[in-house]
Design a protein around this motif. Sequence first.
Motif, mmCIF file in Angstrom:
data_model
loop_
_atom_site.group_PDB
_atom_site.id
_atom_site.type_symbol
_atom_site.label_atom_id
_atom_site.label_comp_id
_atom_site.label_asym_id
_atom_site.label_seq_id
_atom_site.Cartn_x
_atom_site.Cartn_y
_atom_site.Cartn_z
ATOM 1 N N LEU A 77 0.851 -1.190 0.000
ATOM 2 C CA LEU A 77 0.000 0.000 0.000
ATOM 3 C C LEU A 77 0.886 1.239 0.000
ATOM 4 C CD1 LEU A 77 -2.990 1.037 0.350
ATOM 5 C CD2 LEU A 77 -2.503 1.121 2.808
ATOM 6 N N VAL A 78 0.519 2.230 -0.824
ATOM 7 C CA VAL A 78 1.311 3.459 -0.908
ATOM 8 C C VAL A 78 0.405 4.673 -0.785
ATOM 9 C CG1 VAL A 78 1.157 3.596 -3.438
ATOM 10 C CG2 VAL A 78 3.059 4.725 -2.251
ATOM 11 N N VAL A 79 0.923 5.709 -0.142
ATOM 12 C CA VAL A 79 0.267 7.012 -0.126
ATOM 13 C C VAL A 79 1.046 7.931 -1.062
ATOM 14 C CG1 VAL A 79 -0.493 8.988 1.229
ATOM 15 C CG2 VAL A 79 -0.429 6.705 2.281
ATOM 16 N N PHE A 80 0.397 8.409 -2.102
ATOM 17 C CA PHE A 80 0.982 9.454 -2.940
ATOM 18 C C PHE A 80 0.580 10.783 -2.316
ATOM 19 C CE2 PHE A 80 0.918 6.069 -6.169
ATOM 20 C CZ PHE A 80 2.246 6.146 -6.581
ATOM 21 N N THR A 81 1.575 11.597 -1.979
ATOM 22 C CA THR A 81 1.294 12.828 -1.253
ATOM 23 C C THR A 81 1.942 14.022 -1.942
ATOM 24 O OG1 THR A 81 1.722 14.023 0.825
ATOM 25 C CG2 THR A 81 3.205 12.208 0.318
ATOM 26 N N GLY A 82 1.211 15.130 -1.994
ATOM 27 C CA GLY A 82 1.763 16.350 -2.553
ATOM 28 C C GLY A 82 0.755 17.168 -3.321
ATOM 29 N N THR B 154 2.168 20.575 1.168
ATOM 30 C CA THR B 154 2.978 21.534 0.413
ATOM 31 C C THR B 154 4.427 21.574 0.879
ATOM 32 O OG1 THR B 154 2.322 23.336 1.895
ATOM 33 C CG2 THR B 154 0.994 23.002 -0.098
ATOM 34 N N ASN B 155 4.797 20.712 1.820
ATOM 35 C CA ASN B 155 6.185 20.609 2.247
ATOM 36 C C ASN B 155 6.431 19.201 2.787
ATOM 37 O OD1 ASN B 155 5.544 20.601 5.185
ATOM 38 N ND2 ASN B 155 4.990 22.738 4.828
ATOM 39 N N THR B 156 7.677 18.898 3.090
ATOM 40 C CA THR B 156 8.025 17.532 3.487
ATOM 41 C C THR B 156 7.387 17.150 4.815
ATOM 42 O OG1 THR B 156 10.122 17.788 2.327
ATOM 43 C CG2 THR B 156 9.949 15.940 3.835
ATOM 44 N N GLY B 157 7.320 18.097 5.753
ATOM 45 C CA GLY B 157 6.666 17.800 7.017
ATOM 46 C C GLY B 157 5.218 17.408 6.824
ATOM 47 N N GLN B 158 4.521 18.129 5.960
ATOM 48 C CA GLN B 158 3.129 17.781 5.679
ATOM 49 C C GLN B 158 3.030 16.471 4.905
ATOM 50 O OE1 GLN B 158 1.313 21.172 3.766
ATOM 51 N NE2 GLN B 158 1.270 22.373 5.647
ATOM 52 N N ASN B 159 3.977 16.223 4.009
ATOM 53 C CA ASN B 159 3.991 14.923 3.329
ATOM 54 C C ASN B 159 3.922 13.782 4.340
ATOM 55 O OD1 ASN B 159 6.370 16.003 0.808
ATOM 56 N ND2 ASN B 159 4.165 15.725 0.566
ATOM 57 N N ILE B 160 4.778 13.866 5.357
ATOM 58 C CA ILE B 160 4.845 12.805 6.366
ATOM 59 C C ILE B 160 3.605 12.813 7.252
ATOM 60 C CG2 ILE B 160 6.149 11.892 8.313
ATOM 61 C CD1 ILE B 160 7.612 11.644 5.633
ATOM 62 N N ARG C 167 0.607 10.047 7.185
ATOM 63 C CA ARG C 167 0.365 9.263 8.407
ATOM 64 C C ARG C 167 -1.117 9.271 8.758
ATOM 65 N NH1 ARG C 167 3.105 10.632 14.317
ATOM 66 N NH2 ARG C 167 2.272 8.831 15.449
ATOM 67 N N GLU C 168 -1.751 10.440 8.650
ATOM 68 C CA GLU C 168 -3.176 10.542 8.954
ATOM 69 C C GLU C 168 -4.014 9.700 7.991
ATOM 70 O OE1 GLU C 168 -4.040 14.695 8.834
ATOM 71 O OE2 GLU C 168 -2.808 15.174 10.593
ATOM 72 N N VAL C 169 -3.662 9.742 6.716
ATOM 73 C CA VAL C 169 -4.399 8.959 5.720
ATOM 74 C C VAL C 169 -4.285 7.468 6.028
ATOM 75 C CG1 VAL C 169 -4.425 8.279 3.289
ATOM 76 C CG2 VAL C 169 -4.279 10.690 3.902
ATOM 77 N N LYS D 8 17.302 23.069 13.890
ATOM 78 C CA LYS D 8 17.243 24.250 14.768
ATOM 79 C C LYS D 8 15.821 24.795 14.872
ATOM 80 C CE LYS D 8 21.786 25.491 12.923
ATOM 81 N NZ LYS D 8 22.533 26.485 12.095
ATOM 82 N N ARG D 9 15.008 24.507 13.875
ATOM 83 C CA ARG D 9 13.634 25.014 13.850
ATOM 84 C C ARG D 9 12.623 23.971 14.317
ATOM 85 N NH1 ARG D 9 13.531 28.781 8.339
ATOM 86 N NH2 ARG D 9 15.730 29.424 8.419
ATOM 87 N N GLY D 10 13.129 22.796 14.715
ATOM 88 C CA GLY D 10 12.253 21.754 15.230
ATOM 89 C C GLY D 10 11.554 20.935 14.175
ATOM 90 N N PHE D 11 12.011 21.030 12.926
ATOM 91 C CA PHE D 11 11.337 20.330 11.835
ATOM 92 C C PHE D 11 11.951 18.967 11.513
ATOM 93 C CE2 PHE D 11 10.493 24.792 9.883
ATOM 94 C CZ PHE D 11 9.503 25.022 10.817
#
Length: 218
Positions: free
Chosen positions: A56-61, A100-106, A110-112, A186-189
């Motif tokens: 199973l794959v999630v395509f995100t972006g 719209t960014n890598t953090g949201q991708n992950i 995860r939520e999906v 440094k930004r916690g991301f």
Amino acid sequence: MTVITEADRDDARLLWDYNLMGHHVRPCPAAITLGGCDIGVATTAAELYHAGAFPLVVFTGSTSAATREHFPRGEAVHFREQALALGMPDDAILLEPNATNTGQNISFAREVLAEGGKTPDSVLLISMPYMQRRAYATCRKLWPEVEPVCASQAVTYDAYAKEQEDEKTLIDMMMGDTHRVMEYPKRGFAIEQQVPEKVCKAFDRLRVRGYDTWLLRD
């Protein structure tokens, strides 16, 4: 117009090699295919699915300034269509079209997965080659319970550069990913990762040479 020298390419190869995690691709309960400007990521996902790497794959972006022209309906949508054209069954694909960014991708992927009752202990992160380390560091920060395994098209910098429309843009984007590996902890991301001195020096030389379009701004 920037003239790409062989010294520039030597430095670009150092960044390329650093951003590859060198993971052994093994079967995982799920995969996340991160959006980007390279449809080859979806091709790699289809190849890995057919090889039995995940069920199973999630395509995100969504879209970005770098992808809007090529993928106007969203990265995840176009990647899914590419995977379907390469024989992946639709029931093996989940779609996340908003990140719209890598953090949201992950986080959104995860939520999906959770909405579908999936809580994997490992995930295959499929991305552009030079995005591996950033994806890994982000996943370890935002989803520490899961073990990320990074995968990409198996290709050298020189071969990949020949496939791109503009090598200058490729180096710019690779610089941007490397900068985020350096700065995002440094930004916690993202988690902190060691950056070898030779990579730092290559980064600095390329920045002086004008490869700075995708660098973070203060």
